[in-house]
Scaffold this motif. Structure first.
Motif, mmCIF file in Angstrom:
data_model
loop_
_atom_site.group_PDB
_atom_site.id
_atom_site.type_symbol
_atom_site.label_atom_id
_atom_site.label_comp_id
_atom_site.label_asym_id
_atom_site.label_seq_id
_atom_site.Cartn_x
_atom_site.Cartn_y
_atom_site.Cartn_z
ATOM 1 N N SER A 1 -0.486 8.086 -2.360
ATOM 2 C CA SER A 1 -1.540 8.032 -3.375
ATOM 3 C C SER A 1 -2.753 7.223 -2.919
ATOM 4 O O SER A 1 -3.757 7.167 -3.625
ATOM 5 N N GLN A 2 -2.638 6.593 -1.749
ATOM 6 C CA GLN A 2 -3.700 5.744 -1.188
ATOM 7 C C GLN A 2 -4.082 4.634 -2.169
ATOM 8 O O GLN A 2 -5.255 4.313 -2.367
ATOM 9 N N THR A 3 -3.062 4.026 -2.754
ATOM 10 C CA THR A 3 -3.275 3.004 -3.771
ATOM 11 C C THR A 3 -2.539 1.715 -3.403
ATOM 12 O O THR A 3 -1.672 1.688 -2.528
ATOM 13 N N TYR B 1 0.853 -1.190 0.000
ATOM 14 C CA TYR B 1 0.000 0.000 0.000
ATOM 15 C C TYR B 1 0.885 1.235 0.000
ATOM 16 O O TYR B 1 1.858 1.326 0.760
ATOM 17 N N SER C 1 -3.973 2.826 -10.072
ATOM 18 C CA SER C 1 -4.257 4.258 -9.973
ATOM 19 C C SER C 1 -5.545 4.522 -9.191
ATOM 20 O O SER C 1 -5.994 5.667 -9.090
ATOM 21 N N ALA D 1 -7.582 5.145 -6.033
ATOM 22 C CA ALA D 1 -7.441 5.572 -4.640
ATOM 23 C C ALA D 1 -8.470 4.836 -3.785
ATOM 24 O O ALA D 1 -9.668 4.852 -4.081
#
Length: 414
Positions: free
Chosen positions: A154-156, A150, A172, A174
């Motif tokens: 980018s919270q991805t 994680y 990409s 989120a």
């Protein structure tokens, strides 16, 4: 022809047909209009895939307990860091929670029969999004590895494929906290070019490959072996031994608990309940706890022979079933080796859940896939029966095998 006249003509024709053939007809009425059709179609249709899969492993942690044997996912690292809980679930009654706090916390599965390549599907949910990068959420390890990470900025999610070099595939999308996401991946380390493909909620993410040493898979892991900090939930796991199954697509895992005893004649006088009395119609109630963590009530085989105790399971209302697996917990009163079996039958077709030692004073677990006689259906799943016994001895004065609990886990594709 007007709508009313057309309906009259059709009704008259049907009446004449009934008079000449003796047929019994239901009431019939019809209207017809000349206006444009008002028939509407749905944007998508859910159909049951004509596919039966025999998984390498299937679980929604519906046993409600951490495993205690290499035949199942076993808790390692920080003992309190991985828990099987019932508060936050995606389907069924339980899910795994991984809560590392700057230390290892994971459930790992090791087996001598792990596949050379694999397709894995599971659901993931963050309680709150981590504020720092996470190095390990899930891993499939060979000589190299495929590790889900994680990225906090980018919270991805990102998959790292490690071979001779490490390459990454970054999503990409989120993520949002307290929301389930379905991860589907194909990992193949069986050739000199290692390959990884994956999807997030059914949307393909970038595939990657790298050179590496040819090897089979040695371990699967939910959680982390390193100093990560997060709170994440995992549910609805299906793992197969072929990369060709990719993508498995969404699915949910449920369980069927024992609900009766089958033919008691086959058990004869060779079995007793934990209170020492002979088996009876309610003996199944000693096998249906949720979670399967009680070792004070059980059924036991007390005579070495090929007799067995037959157990029936509850029925499902689901009509589309793709895979199933059996899960049992057992123990013995001493540590000496005792050999017995637990089989699951679809008609006359058996699947072996365990054939070997029933030995452990504090309880052990075994989970294995069930292969249907032909293909899965509601009736095939609802007709399954379990057979425990076939005690063939072991070491001198070997203890009686004791069955503590049993259930059937099954997967419903979405």
């Amino acid at each position: 022809m007007s709508g009313g006249l057309k309906a009259f003509v059709i009704a008259a024709a049907l009446a004449a047909l009934a008079a000449t053939t003796g047929a019994t007809l239901s009431a019939y009425s019809s209207t017809s209009g000349n206006a444009g059709s008002t028939f509407a179609t749905a944007a998508t249709y859910s159909t049951c895939p004509n596919t039966t899969i025999t998984p390498t492993y299937l679980t929604g942690w519906e046993s409600g307990r951490k495993g205690a044997h290499a035949d199942v996912f076993v808790g390692f690292g920080s003992a309190a860091g991985s828990t099987v809980q019932s508060t936050v679930v995606r389907s069924g009654a339980y899910a795994l929670k991984s809560s590392p706090a700057g230390a290892a916390a994971y459930m790992g599965w090791f087996s001598q029969a792990l596949p050379a390549s694999t397709t894995v599907r599971f659901a993931l949910r963050f309680e709150t999004l981590p504020t720092a990068n996470v190095q390990e959420l899930f891993a499939a390890r060979a000589t190299g590895s495929a590790i889900l990470r994680y990225v906090a900025a980018s919270q991805t999610l990102t998959f790292a494929l490690a071979g001779t070099a490490t390459v990454t595939s970054a999503s990409s999308v989120a993520l949002v906290e307290d929301q389930w996401y379905v991860i589907d991946l194909k990992y193949d380390p069986s050739a000199a070019t290692q390959q990884l493909a994956w999807s997030l909620d059914g949307v393909a993410q970038p595939s990657v490959s790298t050179a590496g040493t040819v090897s089979g898979i040695s371990e699967f892991q939910f959680g982390t072996k390193v100093a990560d900090t997060y709170n994440a939930y995992f549910d609805d796991v299906m793992l197969t031994s072929s990369a060709s199954h990719y993508p498995l697509g969404d699915g949910r895992v449920y369980a069927l608990a024992p609900d009766g005893m089958g033919d008691l004649t086959a058990a004869g006088t060779s079995f007793v309940n934990d209170d020492g009395f002979a088996l009876n119609a309610s003996s199944w109630q000693r096998l249906d706890e949720s979670p399967l963590s009680t070792f004070t009530d059980y059924i036991a085989q007390t005579v070495q022979n090929t007799n067995y105790a037959e157990i029936t399971f509850a029925n499902t209302t689901e009509t589309c079933i793709r895979a199933a697996a059996g899960y049992i917990t057992f123990h013995t009163l001493t540590s000496r080796v005792s050999n017995a079996k637990f089989l699951v039958y679809d008609g006359t077709t058996p699947s072996t859940i365990r054939d070997g030692t029933f030995t452990h004073t504090t309880g052990r677990d075994t989970a294995k896939p069930i292969t249907p006689a032909t293909t899965w259906s509601q009736s095939a799943l609802n007709g399954l029966t379990g057979r425990f016994g076939f005690w063939s001895g072991g070491q001198s004065n070997s203890p009686s095998p004791l069955l503590d609990g049993a259930l059937i886990e099954y997967e419903v594709p979405q």
